[in-house]
Scaffold this motif. Structure first.
Motif, PDB file in Angstrom:
ATOM      1  N   GLY A  15       0.828  -1.195   0.000  1.00  0.00           N
ATOM      2  CA  GLY A  15       0.000   0.000   0.000  1.00  0.00           C
ATOM      3  C   GLY A  15       0.865   1.249   0.000  1.00  0.00           C
ATOM      4  N   PRO A  16       0.271   2.423   0.201  1.00  0.00           N
ATOM      5  CA  PRO A  16       1.035   3.672   0.193  1.00  0.00           C
ATOM      6  C   PRO A  16       2.068   3.709   1.327  1.00  0.00           C
ATOM      7  CG  PRO A  16      -1.322   4.096  -0.031  1.00  0.00           C
ATOM      8  CD  PRO A  16      -1.182   2.647   0.340  1.00  0.00           C
ATOM      9  N   LYS A  17       3.128   4.444   1.096  1.00  0.00           N
ATOM     10  CA  LYS A  17       4.157   4.621   2.123  1.00  0.00           C
ATOM     11  C   LYS A  17       3.582   5.475   3.250  1.00  0.00           C
ATOM     12  CE  LYS A  17       9.141   5.307   2.280  1.00  0.00           C
ATOM     13  NZ  LYS A  17      10.342   5.652   1.458  1.00  0.00           N
ATOM     14  N   PRO A  18       3.619   4.990   4.499  1.00  0.00           N
ATOM     15  CA  PRO A  18       2.913   5.699   5.573  1.00  0.00           C
ATOM     16  C   PRO A  18       3.568   7.004   5.999  1.00  0.00           C
ATOM     17  CG  PRO A  18       4.086   3.800   6.452  1.00  0.00           C
ATOM     18  CD  PRO A  18       4.195   3.715   4.955  1.00  0.00           C
ATOM     19  N   GLU A  19       4.904   7.104   5.878  1.00  0.00           N
ATOM     20  CA  GLU A  19       5.582   8.327   6.303  1.00  0.00           C
ATOM     21  C   GLU A  19       6.927   8.437   5.595  1.00  0.00           C
ATOM     22  OE1 GLU A  19       5.973   7.920  10.483  1.00  0.00           O
ATOM     23  OE2 GLU A  19       7.492   6.347  10.378  1.00  0.00           O
ATOM     24  N   PRO A  20       7.446   9.636   5.474  1.00  0.00           N
ATOM     25  CA  PRO A  20       8.743   9.807   4.805  1.00  0.00           C
ATOM     26  C   PRO A  20       9.869   9.135   5.594  1.00  0.00           C
ATOM     27  CG  PRO A  20       7.564  11.905   5.005  1.00  0.00           C
ATOM     28  CD  PRO A  20       6.849  10.916   5.870  1.00  0.00           C
ATOM     29  N   ASN A  21      10.901   8.713   4.865  1.00  0.00           N
ATOM     30  CA  ASN A  21      12.150   8.286   5.492  1.00  0.00           C
ATOM     31  C   ASN A  21      13.302   8.754   4.627  1.00  0.00           C
ATOM     32  OD1 ASN A  21      12.215   6.471   3.345  1.00  0.00           O
ATOM     33  ND2 ASN A  21      11.912   4.645   4.613  1.00  0.00           N
ATOM     34  N   GLN A  22      14.537   8.395   4.991  1.00  0.00           N
ATOM     35  CA  GLN A  22      15.673   8.898   4.236  1.00  0.00           C
ATOM     36  C   GLN A  22      15.752   8.309   2.828  1.00  0.00           C
ATOM     37  OE1 GLN A  22      18.632   7.387   3.169  1.00  0.00           O
ATOM     38  NE2 GLN A  22      18.316   5.334   3.986  1.00  0.00           N
ATOM     39  N   ARG A  67       7.520   7.577  -1.838  1.00  0.00           N
ATOM     40  CA  ARG A  67       7.374   6.263  -2.462  1.00  0.00           C
ATOM     41  C   ARG A  67       8.295   5.241  -1.819  1.00  0.00           C
ATOM     42  NH1 ARG A  67       6.468   6.746  -8.964  1.00  0.00           N
ATOM     43  NH2 ARG A  67       5.450   8.770  -9.048  1.00  0.00           N
ATOM     44  N   TRP A  68       7.871   3.979  -1.908  1.00  0.00           N
ATOM     45  CA  TRP A  68       8.755   2.872  -1.572  1.00  0.00           C
ATOM     46  C   TRP A  68       9.831   2.764  -2.655  1.00  0.00           C
ATOM     47  CZ3 TRP A  68       7.998   1.178   3.166  1.00  0.00           C
ATOM     48  CH2 TRP A  68       6.712   1.130   3.695  1.00  0.00           C
ATOM     49  N   VAL A  69      11.091   2.684  -2.243  1.00  0.00           N
ATOM     50  CA  VAL A  69      12.195   2.629  -3.198  1.00  0.00           C
ATOM     51  C   VAL A  69      12.718   1.201  -3.283  1.00  0.00           C
ATOM     52  CG1 VAL A  69      14.482   3.496  -3.814  1.00  0.00           C
ATOM     53  CG2 VAL A  69      12.813   5.015  -2.711  1.00  0.00           C
ATOM     54  N   TYR A  70      12.833   0.690  -4.515  1.00  0.00           N
ATOM     55  CA  TYR A  70      13.310  -0.669  -4.778  1.00  0.00           C
ATOM     56  C   TYR A  70      14.609  -0.591  -5.581  1.00  0.00           C
ATOM     57  CZ  TYR A  70       8.725  -2.491  -3.402  1.00  0.00           C
ATOM     58  OH  TYR A  70       7.584  -2.824  -2.702  1.00  0.00           O
ATOM     59  N   ASP A  71      15.682  -1.132  -5.022  1.00  0.00           N
ATOM     60  CA  ASP A  71      16.943  -1.214  -5.757  1.00  0.00           C
ATOM     61  C   ASP A  71      16.841  -2.381  -6.731  1.00  0.00           C
ATOM     62  OD1 ASP A  71      19.594  -1.587  -6.641  1.00  0.00           O
ATOM     63  OD2 ASP A  71      20.378  -0.714  -4.806  1.00  0.00           O
ATOM     64  N   ILE A  72      16.892  -2.079  -8.028  1.00  0.00           N
ATOM     65  CA  ILE A  72      16.725  -3.123  -9.055  1.00  0.00           C
ATOM     66  C   ILE A  72      18.058  -3.612  -9.611  1.00  0.00           C
ATOM     67  CG2 ILE A  72      14.437  -2.278  -9.701  1.00  0.00           C
ATOM     68  CD1 ILE A  72      15.747  -1.025 -12.210  1.00  0.00           C
ATOM     69  N   GLY A  73      19.191  -3.090  -9.089  1.00  0.00           N
ATOM     70  CA  GLY A  73      20.487  -3.452  -9.654  1.00  0.00           C
ATOM     71  C   GLY A  73      21.542  -3.764  -8.611  1.00  0.00           C
ATOM     72  N   GLU A  74      21.175  -4.510  -7.591  1.00  0.00           N
ATOM     73  CA  GLU A  74      22.109  -4.751  -6.492  1.00  0.00           C
ATOM     74  C   GLU A  74      23.390  -5.442  -6.948  1.00  0.00           C
ATOM     75  OE1 GLU A  74      22.129  -6.848  -2.069  1.00  0.00           O
ATOM     76  OE2 GLU A  74      21.051  -7.815  -3.710  1.00  0.00           O
ATOM     77  N   ASN A  75      23.290  -6.399  -7.863  1.00  0.00           N
ATOM     78  CA  ASN A  75      24.438  -7.228  -8.233  1.00  0.00           C
ATOM     79  C   ASN A  75      24.921  -7.008  -9.661  1.00  0.00           C
ATOM     80  OD1 ASN A  75      24.783  -8.632  -5.750  1.00  0.00           O
ATOM     81  ND2 ASN A  75      22.960  -9.842  -6.229  1.00  0.00           N
ATOM     82  N   GLY A  76      24.606  -5.868 -10.239  1.00  0.00           N
ATOM     83  CA  GLY A  76      25.051  -5.576 -11.593  1.00  0.00           C
ATOM     84  C   GLY A  76      24.927  -4.094 -11.867  1.00  0.00           C
ATOM     85  N   ASP A  77      25.091  -3.704 -13.105  1.00  0.00           N
ATOM     86  CA  ASP A  77      24.924  -2.312 -13.512  1.00  0.00           C
ATOM     87  C   ASP A  77      23.862  -2.275 -14.602  1.00  0.00           C
ATOM     88  OD1 ASP A  77      25.286   0.237 -14.924  1.00  0.00           O
ATOM     89  OD2 ASP A  77      27.050   0.478 -13.638  1.00  0.00           O
ATOM     90  N   CYS A  78      22.707  -1.716 -14.272  1.00  0.00           N
ATOM     91  CA  CYS A  78      21.568  -1.728 -15.193  1.00  0.00           C
ATOM     92  C   CYS A  78      21.859  -0.969 -16.479  1.00  0.00           C
ATOM     93  CB  CYS A  78      20.340  -1.141 -14.504  1.00  0.00           C
ATOM     94  SG  CYS A  78      19.700  -2.132 -13.136  1.00  0.00           S
ATOM     95  N   SER A  79      22.721   0.044 -16.424  1.00  0.00           N
ATOM     96  CA  SER A  79      23.047   0.788 -17.638  1.00  0.00           C
ATOM     97  C   SER A  79      23.790  -0.086 -18.637  1.00  0.00           C
ATOM     98  CB  SER A  79      23.898   2.011 -17.294  1.00  0.00           C
ATOM     99  OG  SER A  79      23.191   2.916 -16.480  1.00  0.00           O
ATOM    100  N   VAL A  80      24.696  -0.930 -18.127  1.00  0.00           N
ATOM    101  CA  VAL A  80      25.438  -1.835 -19.009  1.00  0.00           C
ATOM    102  C   VAL A  80      24.538  -2.972 -19.479  1.00  0.00           C
ATOM    103  CG1 VAL A  80      27.429  -3.377 -19.170  1.00  0.00           C
ATOM    104  CG2 VAL A  80      27.617  -1.223 -17.918  1.00  0.00           C
TER     105      VAL A  80
END
Length: 397
Positions: A177-184, A189-202
């Protein structure tokens, strides 16, 4: 009279891997009738970073529309069937690959099917770590932790079932659901790292996985994709992210980058690209990473920050934030680097300044001693305040 069956294909000269004999792959060099859309972003630029001569592929990955499209981009490459992208003889765990570290990354590609789709909590760079569409990289940063996962040289592995990853994210985002409060990580929005083990640009030079993920996040109003990169792929400017993807350009003093960031875009190019990415609809942050303590490091960081202040347009500064990441190193990687790039270890391996560290994934690493790290973070934060006061520090680690 019956004709005798044709003899089986001979094994490749460097080992007993089975070459694909499937009829479907005879047409792999042709584009599939209904291939994935859109195609690779920046495909023409791949020639400067990749010269793929060997593709290790799981059968399901090779026969998928996305896999066939990727294979078709490298018609001269030898295709080798493997049972698992995690366990490839003479590639993973092969100590001899340390002597041809860069060659393996330039000439080898792996295609697999992702089996697990766990979304893990993070809380530092992002709220969540998404199941990645790749593992490994064509670049060769001397401090990178990813090669330790599979042992020695770790070229790009692309997963062809990106739609399964998107489905897992859709379920996870919908359940939150929606993000209940701001954080760092982000205010809204909820932030999802989609490139933990690689480089998405490459990755986007080869296949459409990055593009598919960027487009997927446009339809989730409560979530945002995020990935760090050291490569400027200007074709990503055409993906129309609509504010739902954060690109984190990793920067460090150019002298450090020339020694440690092997095969990456020059730091000045990464900084220069930030304005165009903001104009194209991306959020742009900066990773000050890794911070390497060596003689003159403070003066060089001050110069870099002054350069950023001088050249970045107001639109970038208004939305920018930074992650400060101190160097973490590893004894096994130290030994590997001594084989292929010993000069890097002159600054990376500093036993007098470092202490043992158990990472979140259980690896035994080394990092700067607590007192050394605390003083360095305070000093760099002060330099940011003096030379780039607009650059908000989201976290320092």
């Amino acid at each position: 009279m019956h004709r005798p069956p044709p003899p089986p294909p001979s094994p490749p000269p460097d080992g007993p891997d089975a070459l694909f004999g499937l009829q479907e792959l005879l047409c792999a060099a042709e584009a599939p009738e209904h291939g994935p859309e859109p195609g690779p972003a920046g495909a023409d630029a791949a020639a400067g970073l990749l010269d793929v001569t060997k593709i290790h592929a799981e059968p399901a990955a090779a026969l998928s529309p996305r896999g066939r499209a990727i294979i078709g981009r490298f018609p001269g490459a030898r295709l080798i069937e493997v049972g698992s992208h995690w366990n490839i003889p003479r590639l993973h765990g092969n100590e001899g690959n340390a002597e041809r570290w860069v060659r393996v990354k330039r000439q080898t590609l792996v295609l697999g099917v992702r089996k697990s789709f766990e979304v893990r909590p993070n809380g530092r760079s992002a709220d969540w770590i998404a199941p990645g569409a790749s593992n490994g990289c064509a670049m060769a940063c001397a401090y990178c932790y990813v090669p330790r996962r599979k042992g020695y040289a770790n070229p790009i592995t692309l997963f062809t079932n990106v739609e399964d990853i998107i489905g897992a994210l859709d379920r996870h985002i919908g359940g939150l659901g929606p993000k209940p409060e701001p954080n760092q990580c982000d205010a809204d929005r909820w932030v999802y790292d989609i490139g933990e083990n690689g480089d998405c640009s490459v990755d986007a030079l080869i296949g459409d996985g990055t593009a598919a993920l960027v487009h997927a996040f446009r339809r989730w109003p409560t979530a945002k994709a995020s990935f760090a990169t050291k490569y400027v792929n200007r074709a990503l400017l055409d993906l129309d992210p609509r504010g739902a993807t954060r690109v984190r350009f990793s920067v460090m003093p150019p002298a450090d980058s020339r020694l440690l960031d092997i095969r990456t875009s020059p730091v000045a190019d990464r900084i220069a690209a930030a304005g165009d990415f903001v104009a194209a609809g991306y959020e742009v942050h900066f990773n000050l990473s890794p911070v390497v303590i060596r003689p003159g490091w403070e003066a060089d960081w001050a110069e870099l920050l002054r350069h950023m202040d001088d050249v970045l347009p107001p639109a970038v500064k208004r939305q920018a934030a930074a992650e400060v990441i101190m160097l973490t190193h590893n004894r096994e990687l130290h030994e590997v680097n001594r084989t292929w790039h010993p000069r890097a270890e002159d600054v990376l391996w500093q036993p007098g300044l470092q202490q043992a560290k158990r990472s979140q994934n259980g690896a035994r690493n080394v990092r700067y001693r607590d007192d050394v790290k605390r003083e360095a973070v305070a000093r760099l934060t002060a330099l940011i305040g003096a030379h780039a006061p607009w650059l908000r520090v989201r976290y320092a680690f």
